[in-house]
Motif scaffolding. Sequence first.
Motif, PDB file in Angstrom:
ATOM      1  N   ARG A   1       3.886   3.347  17.496  1.00  0.00           N
ATOM      2  CA  ARG A   1       4.127   2.533  18.462  1.00  0.00           C
ATOM      3  C   ARG A   1       5.437   2.803  19.357  1.00  0.00           C
ATOM      4  O   ARG A   1       5.526   2.528  20.641  1.00  0.00           O
ATOM      5  CB  ARG A   1       4.280   1.204  17.910  1.00  0.00           C
ATOM      6  CG  ARG A   1       3.176   0.160  18.141  1.00  0.00           C
ATOM      7  CD  ARG A   1       3.502  -1.183  17.436  1.00  0.00           C
ATOM      8  NE  ARG A   1       4.124  -1.361  16.142  1.00  0.00           N
ATOM      9  CZ  ARG A   1       4.412  -2.358  15.707  1.00  0.00           C
ATOM     10  NH1 ARG A   1       4.597  -3.551  16.324  1.00  0.00           N
ATOM     11  NH2 ARG A   1       4.730  -2.411  14.472  1.00  0.00           N
TER      12      ARG A   1
ATOM     13  N   ARG B   1      -3.680  -0.580  17.387  1.00  0.00           N
ATOM     14  CA  ARG B   1      -4.345  -1.722  17.620  1.00  0.00           C
ATOM     15  C   ARG B   1      -5.081  -1.577  19.103  1.00  0.00           C
ATOM     16  O   ARG B   1      -6.192  -2.418  19.429  1.00  0.00           O
ATOM     17  CB  ARG B   1      -3.610  -2.839  17.591  1.00  0.00           C
ATOM     18  CG  ARG B   1      -3.125  -3.390  16.385  1.00  0.00           C
ATOM     19  CD  ARG B   1      -2.056  -4.417  16.291  1.00  0.00           C
ATOM     20  NE  ARG B   1      -0.887  -3.998  16.591  1.00  0.00           N
ATOM     21  CZ  ARG B   1       0.341  -4.793  16.415  1.00  0.00           C
ATOM     22  NH1 ARG B   1       0.125  -6.113  15.914  1.00  0.00           N
ATOM     23  NH2 ARG B   1       1.376  -4.325  16.814  1.00  0.00           N
TER      24      ARG B   1
ATOM     25  N   ALA C   1       0.707   0.984   9.140  1.00  0.00           N
ATOM     26  CA  ALA C   1       0.450  -0.141   8.432  1.00  0.00           C
ATOM     27  C   ALA C   1       1.710  -1.101   8.728  1.00  0.00           C
ATOM     28  O   ALA C   1       2.640  -0.948   9.489  1.00  0.00           O
ATOM     29  CB  ALA C   1       0.246  -0.060   7.103  1.00  0.00           C
ATOM     30  N   GLY C   2       1.240  -2.346   8.747  1.00  0.00           N
ATOM     31  CA  GLY C   2       2.255  -3.562   8.848  1.00  0.00           C
ATOM     32  C   GLY C   2       1.952  -4.366   7.409  1.00  0.00           C
ATOM     33  O   GLY C   2       1.040  -4.479   6.878  1.00  0.00           O
ATOM     34  N   ASN C   3       3.103  -4.840   7.118  1.00  0.00           N
ATOM     35  CA  ASN C   3       3.456  -5.783   5.986  1.00  0.00           C
ATOM     36  C   ASN C   3       4.546  -6.683   5.995  1.00  0.00           C
ATOM     37  O   ASN C   3       5.534  -6.496   6.783  1.00  0.00           O
ATOM     38  CB  ASN C   3       3.526  -4.855   4.791  1.00  0.00           C
ATOM     39  CG  ASN C   3       3.082  -5.911   3.437  1.00  0.00           C
ATOM     40  OD1 ASN C   3       2.900  -6.956   3.368  1.00  0.00           O
ATOM     41  ND2 ASN C   3       3.149  -5.118   2.392  1.00  0.00           N
ATOM     42  N   PHE C   4       4.252  -8.091   5.487  1.00  0.00           N
ATOM     43  CA  PHE C   4       5.352  -8.709   5.448  1.00  0.00           C
ATOM     44  C   PHE C   4       4.920  -9.712   3.977  1.00  0.00           C
ATOM     45  O   PHE C   4       3.880  -9.809   3.733  1.00  0.00           O
ATOM     46  CB  PHE C   4       5.576  -9.716   6.460  1.00  0.00           C
ATOM     47  CG  PHE C   4       4.255 -10.555   7.053  1.00  0.00           C
ATOM     48  CD1 PHE C   4       3.874 -11.598   6.776  1.00  0.00           C
ATOM     49  CD2 PHE C   4       3.784  -9.993   8.351  1.00  0.00           C
ATOM     50  CE1 PHE C   4       2.845 -12.178   7.038  1.00  0.00           C
ATOM     51  CE2 PHE C   4       2.482 -10.428   8.595  1.00  0.00           C
ATOM     52  CZ  PHE C   4       2.109 -11.756   8.069  1.00  0.00           C
ATOM     53  N   VAL C   5       6.087 -10.491   3.466  1.00  0.00           N
ATOM     54  CA  VAL C   5       5.670 -11.177   2.277  1.00  0.00           C
ATOM     55  C   VAL C   5       5.551 -12.583   2.495  1.00  0.00           C
ATOM     56  O   VAL C   5       6.269 -13.199   3.303  1.00  0.00           O
ATOM     57  CB  VAL C   5       6.732 -10.995   1.307  1.00  0.00           C
ATOM     58  CG1 VAL C   5       6.723 -11.718  -0.024  1.00  0.00           C
ATOM     59  CG2 VAL C   5       6.945  -9.426   0.885  1.00  0.00           C
ATOM     60  N   ALA C   6       4.117 -12.934   2.309  1.00  0.00           N
ATOM     61  CA  ALA C   6       4.056 -14.452   2.560  1.00  0.00           C
ATOM     62  C   ALA C   6       2.851 -15.005   1.858  1.00  0.00           C
ATOM     63  O   ALA C   6       1.834 -14.259   1.746  1.00  0.00           O
ATOM     64  CB  ALA C   6       3.756 -14.662   4.264  1.00  0.00           C
TER      65      ALA C   6
ATOM     66  N   SER D   1      -0.325 -18.333   9.586  1.00  0.00           N
ATOM     67  CA  SER D   1      -1.276 -18.543  10.813  1.00  0.00           C
ATOM     68  C   SER D   1      -2.295 -17.573  10.700  1.00  0.00           C
ATOM     69  O   SER D   1      -2.343 -16.516  10.186  1.00  0.00           O
ATOM     70  CB  SER D   1      -0.272 -18.469  12.215  1.00  0.00           C
ATOM     71  OG  SER D   1      -0.016 -17.179  12.456  1.00  0.00           O
TER      72      SER D   1
ATOM     73  N   ASN E   1      -2.877 -16.036  13.201  1.00  0.00           N
ATOM     74  CA  ASN E   1      -2.428 -14.689  13.908  1.00  0.00           C
ATOM     75  C   ASN E   1      -1.834 -13.889  13.033  1.00  0.00           C
ATOM     76  O   ASN E   1      -1.691 -12.432  13.091  1.00  0.00           O
ATOM     77  CB  ASN E   1      -1.730 -15.205  15.067  1.00  0.00           C
ATOM     78  CG  ASN E   1      -1.586 -13.810  16.021  1.00  0.00           C
ATOM     79  OD1 ASN E   1      -2.297 -13.060  16.447  1.00  0.00           O
ATOM     80  ND2 ASN E   1      -0.302 -13.656  16.476  1.00  0.00           N
ATOM     81  N   ALA E   2      -1.229 -14.468  11.953  1.00  0.00           N
ATOM     82  CA  ALA E   2      -0.226 -13.409  11.250  1.00  0.00           C
ATOM     83  C   ALA E   2      -1.248 -12.512  10.225  1.00  0.00           C
ATOM     84  O   ALA E   2      -0.997 -11.577  10.069  1.00  0.00           O
ATOM     85  CB  ALA E   2       0.615 -14.439  10.311  1.00  0.00           C
TER      86      ALA E   2
ATOM     87  N   THR F   1      -2.794 -10.059  12.255  1.00  0.00           N
ATOM     88  CA  THR F   1      -2.209  -9.068  12.916  1.00  0.00           C
ATOM     89  C   THR F   1      -2.220  -7.716  11.738  1.00  0.00           C
ATOM     90  O   THR F   1      -2.257  -6.765  12.097  1.00  0.00           O
ATOM     91  CB  THR F   1      -0.543  -9.314  12.971  1.00  0.00           C
ATOM     92  OG1 THR F   1      -0.672 -10.528  13.946  1.00  0.00           O
ATOM     93  CG2 THR F   1       0.176  -8.344  13.348  1.00  0.00           C
ATOM     94  N   VAL F   2      -2.068  -7.955  10.457  1.00  0.00           N
ATOM     95  CA  VAL F   2      -2.219  -7.083   9.426  1.00  0.00           C
ATOM     96  C   VAL F   2      -3.571  -6.379   9.524  1.00  0.00           C
ATOM     97  O   VAL F   2      -3.729  -5.165   9.066  1.00  0.00           O
ATOM     98  CB  VAL F   2      -1.602  -7.492   8.045  1.00  0.00           C
ATOM     99  CG1 VAL F   2      -2.157  -6.556   7.178  1.00  0.00           C
ATOM    100  CG2 VAL F   2       0.047  -7.769   8.317  1.00  0.00           C
TER     101      VAL F   2
ATOM    102  N   ILE G   1      -3.669  -4.217  12.361  1.00  0.00           N
ATOM    103  CA  ILE G   1      -2.913  -2.981  12.335  1.00  0.00           C
ATOM    104  C   ILE G   1      -3.628  -2.048  11.477  1.00  0.00           C
ATOM    105  O   ILE G   1      -3.943  -0.698  11.654  1.00  0.00           O
ATOM    106  CB  ILE G   1      -1.714  -3.215  11.975  1.00  0.00           C
ATOM    107  CG1 ILE G   1      -0.704  -3.863  12.869  1.00  0.00           C
ATOM    108  CG2 ILE G   1      -0.691  -1.654  11.627  1.00  0.00           C
ATOM    109  CD1 ILE G   1       0.749  -4.374  12.575  1.00  0.00           C
TER     110      ILE G   1
ATOM    111  N   GLY H   1       8.045  -0.217   3.496  1.00  0.00           N
ATOM    112  CA  GLY H   1       7.287  -1.031   2.867  1.00  0.00           C
ATOM    113  C   GLY H   1       7.916  -1.700   1.746  1.00  0.00           C
ATOM    114  O   GLY H   1       7.996  -2.693   1.372  1.00  0.00           O
TER     115      GLY H   1
END
Length: 273
Positions: free
Chosen positions: A44, A71, A98-103, A109, A111-112, A115-116, A119, A198
């Motif tokens: 990106r 995407r 790749a994309g990541n977040f801790v949730a 949401s 959308n959250a 999003t992963v 990607i 990551g």
Amino acid sequence: MSSVFRANLLAGQHAIITGAGSGINKRIAERFAMQGARISIIGRNADKCAAAAAEIRALGGEADGFAADVREADALAAAFEAACERFGPVDICIAGAAGNFVAEAAAMSANAFRTVIDIDLIGTFNTFRAALPLLRTARANLLAVSAVQSSMPTAAQAHVCAAKAGIEMLVRTLSIEWAARGVRCNAIAPGPVADTEGMKRLAPGGDSSWTRLLAGIPMRRAAERDEIADLALFLCSGAASYINGTVVTIDGGQSNLGSQPFGDMLLDSLQSA
Ligand code: COA
């Protein structure tokens, strides 16, 4: 940078690698370049791609950067065309972005979550689909970068678990559909890898997070990026010429112990954030 492999396993081949501006994929790009491949880095961030390619050139390799978001199928296809104008048909394509977040799922949401999935899973499809018409099919290799979350349900990682499981089924299906074209399609599923974006995200609590994470790995350490790059090199080389539709786990045995220590650590890190 060390490798157990002799030089020039990939002499003259063109390898396109998404997400190779940093982390595991950047190390794969460097390793492949040192084995004689011409490298196209797609990501990106145009500056990160250009910088990673310049580092490879400084080491004596051939590389260039091409900006596109995995995407966006049309932009990605255009980047593949530009890369092939520069370095010729594609011999190797690695879907690494790749994309990541801790949730927790309850805090995400739609959308959250999407999003992963977009990607990782859709991005892998877009990447391989963009590569297909440009492959030098007599010896082409596709490789997806999955993760142990594909087979280890992990708290605070529902989006990643779903995306990576999807990637692995995609790879296994393409290995059936595209084998007749001369294409092998495989995946690697790393556990924690040191010095990566990551891991910064997955061990946000610093040393205490690391200690808990490593306690859930029989070998009591994370992988080195070189170890992942060597596996990718093996799978994309002639040494793996009969391996197709396989997911190779590289996790120091973590998945044999299960995901609970990892998930508990992530939940605790959310509570203390
Ligand atoms: N908890 C819950 N939701 C989160 C979140 C978190 N920690 N981080 C992001 N989201 C949500 C956002 O709120 C947004 O949802 P909304 O529109 O309903 O508010 C959605 O995810 C998309 O976030 P956004 O920041 O707009 O997406 P992006 O495309 O700019 O970034 C990410 C994608 C979120 C994956 C970002 O972390 C990223 O760019 N990662 C790339 C690098 C990376 O993750 N490397 C590690 C690979 S293992």
